[in-house]
Design a protein around this motif. Structure first.
Motif, PDB file in Angstrom:
ATOM      1  N   GLN A  33      -0.269  13.183   8.353  1.00 27.07           N
ATOM      2  CA  GLN A  33       0.207  12.779   7.309  1.00 27.07           C
ATOM      3  C   GLN A  33      -0.326  11.729   6.642  1.00 27.07           C
ATOM      4  OE1 GLN A  33       3.332  13.986   6.029  1.00 27.07           O
ATOM      5  NE2 GLN A  33       3.159  15.404   7.477  1.00 27.07           N
ATOM      6  N   SER A  34      -0.374  11.359   5.248  1.00 26.60           N
ATOM      7  CA  SER A  34      -0.991  10.199   4.693  1.00 26.60           C
ATOM      8  C   SER A  34      -0.138   9.710   3.701  1.00 26.60           C
ATOM      9  CB  SER A  34      -2.059  10.797   3.859  1.00 26.60           C
ATOM     10  OG  SER A  34      -1.649  11.868   2.731  1.00 26.60           O
ATOM     11  N   GLN A  93       0.638  -1.017  -0.070  1.00 28.18           N
ATOM     12  CA  GLN A  93      -0.060  -0.173   0.072  1.00 28.18           C
ATOM     13  C   GLN A  93       0.783   1.187  -0.075  1.00 28.18           C
ATOM     14  OE1 GLN A  93      -2.513   0.362   3.474  1.00 28.18           O
ATOM     15  NE2 GLN A  93      -1.066  -1.016   4.841  1.00 28.18           N
ATOM     16  N   VAL A  94       2.191   1.027   0.336  1.00 26.58           N
ATOM     17  CA  VAL A  94       2.997   2.129   0.244  1.00 26.58           C
ATOM     18  C   VAL A  94       4.252   2.097  -0.793  1.00 26.58           C
ATOM     19  CG1 VAL A  94       2.415   3.120   2.586  1.00 26.58           C
ATOM     20  CG2 VAL A  94       4.485   1.498   2.250  1.00 26.58           C
ATOM     21  N   SER A 145       6.455   4.928  -2.198  1.00 28.70           N
ATOM     22  CA  SER A 145       6.709   5.693  -1.001  1.00 28.70           C
ATOM     23  C   SER A 145       8.572   5.095  -0.832  1.00 28.70           C
ATOM     24  CB  SER A 145       6.307   5.429   0.303  1.00 28.70           C
ATOM     25  OG  SER A 145       4.914   6.219   0.099  1.00 28.70           O
ATOM     26  N   GLU A 198       2.530   2.531  15.884  1.00 27.97           N
ATOM     27  CA  GLU A 198       2.597   3.371  16.833  1.00 27.97           C
ATOM     28  C   GLU A 198       2.388   2.887  18.382  1.00 27.97           C
ATOM     29  OE1 GLU A 198       0.409   7.734  17.255  1.00 27.97           O
ATOM     30  OE2 GLU A 198      -0.786   5.993  17.084  1.00 27.97           O
ATOM     31  N   ARG A 249       1.632   4.237   6.899  1.00 28.06           N
ATOM     32  CA  ARG A 249       1.647   5.537   5.992  1.00 28.06           C
ATOM     33  C   ARG A 249       2.847   6.144   5.379  1.00 28.06           C
ATOM     34  NH1 ARG A 249       0.173   9.901  11.061  1.00 28.06           N
ATOM     35  NH2 ARG A 249       2.464   9.945  10.674  1.00 28.06           N
ATOM     36  N   GLY A 250       3.025   6.240   4.120  1.00 30.04           N
ATOM     37  CA  GLY A 250       3.864   6.312   3.232  1.00 30.04           C
ATOM     38  C   GLY A 250       4.385   7.820   3.270  1.00 30.04           C
ATOM     39  N   PHE A 251       5.635   8.006   2.947  1.00 30.09           N
ATOM     40  CA  PHE A 251       6.256   9.493   2.967  1.00 30.09           C
ATOM     41  C   PHE A 251       7.483   9.406   1.709  1.00 30.09           C
ATOM     42  CE2 PHE A 251       5.020   9.157   7.181  1.00 30.09           C
ATOM     43  CZ  PHE A 251       4.621  10.036   7.727  1.00 30.09           C
ATOM     44  N   MET A 285       0.246   1.700  12.106  1.00 31.19           N
ATOM     45  CA  MET A 285       0.018   2.986  11.232  1.00 31.19           C
ATOM     46  C   MET A 285       1.074   2.892  10.083  1.00 31.19           C
ATOM     47  SD  MET A 285       1.125   6.461  13.233  1.00 31.19           S
ATOM     48  CE  MET A 285       2.682   6.638  12.994  1.00 31.19           C
ATOM     49  N   THR A 308       8.260   4.783   5.311  1.00 30.90           N
ATOM     50  CA  THR A 308       6.842   4.470   6.067  1.00 30.90           C
ATOM     51  C   THR A 308       6.917   4.334   7.417  1.00 30.90           C
ATOM     52  OG1 THR A 308       4.720   3.219   5.761  1.00 30.90           O
ATOM     53  CG2 THR A 308       6.737   2.032   5.292  1.00 30.90           C
ATOM     54  N   THR A 309       5.969   4.720   8.104  1.00 32.27           N
ATOM     55  CA  THR A 309       5.701   4.442   9.491  1.00 32.27           C
ATOM     56  C   THR A 309       5.088   2.937   9.248  1.00 32.27           C
ATOM     57  OG1 THR A 309       3.451   5.568   9.358  1.00 32.27           O
ATOM     58  CG2 THR A 309       5.440   6.802  10.418  1.00 32.27           C
TER      59      THR A 309
END
Length: 177
Positions: A176-177, A131-132, A135, A142, A158-160, A156, A138-139
């Motif tokens: 962030q998303s 899903q990332v 990216s 948490e 979430r791609g960066f 958690m 990614t996180t």
């Protein structure tokens, strides 16, 4: 096994990926953890833990590190002794970053990559980064401490699109998303 009332004690984050094809620069991924104070759970990290460091009190460390992905199964691991963290900490965010020193790489460029988060024999998260895929970091997890002092886990993913240094500054931010 932890019970709901007991909360988390000691968690482990494991990372795997296949080495790069013959003749190409190695893929280098890193597990990174950032800690946040109870006074500013979405502020700046109190400290960052990665392959070249450990937490000042020894509660977060990396007993295994790989710069190439070579080996069998999960080749990198980080241990978080949440039950030993000082009460001044309310949040720990764990992520994975791809080093960009040999050119841009995303999770979609890395074959057989995956992350596993466990507590004892209980699997909390297993993910393949699909899903990332676009990216560079990614996180993944948490960990939060509630008012009673109990630690809880939250997936958690979430791609960066940032390098490891930038990622450590932004991975714990809200929204962030």
């Amino acid at each position: 096994m932890s019970s709901v009332n007991k909360g988390l004690g000691k968690a482990e984050v494991k990372l795997k990926w296949d080495p790069s094809p013959w003749g190409r620069s190695p893929h280098h991924l890193d597990i990174i953890a950032t800690t946040y104070s109870a006074d500013a759970p979405y502020g700046r990290p109190v400290y960052v833990v990665h392959h070249d460091s450990r937490s000042p009190d020894g509660t977060i460390n990396m007993p295994r590190h790989s710069e190439t992905g070579q080996g069998f199964g999960f080749v990198e691991a980080m241990v978080l002794e949440l039950d030993r963290l000082a009460p001044t900490f309310a949040r720990v965010v764990v992520g994975v970053a791809i080093h960009q020193s040999t050119g841009p790489k995303t999770f979609g460029d890395i074959s057989n990559a995956g992350v596993l988060v466990i507590e004892g024999y209980q699997k909390l998260l297993e993910d393949d980064f699909a899903q990332v895929a676009g990216s560079t970091s990614t996180t993944v997890a948490e960990f939060t401490r509630d008012a009673s002092g109990t630690w809880e886990f939250h997936a958690m993913i979430r791609g960066f699109d940032s390098d490891p240094v930038e990622f450590t500054a932004e991975m714990g931010s809200a929204g962030q998303s």
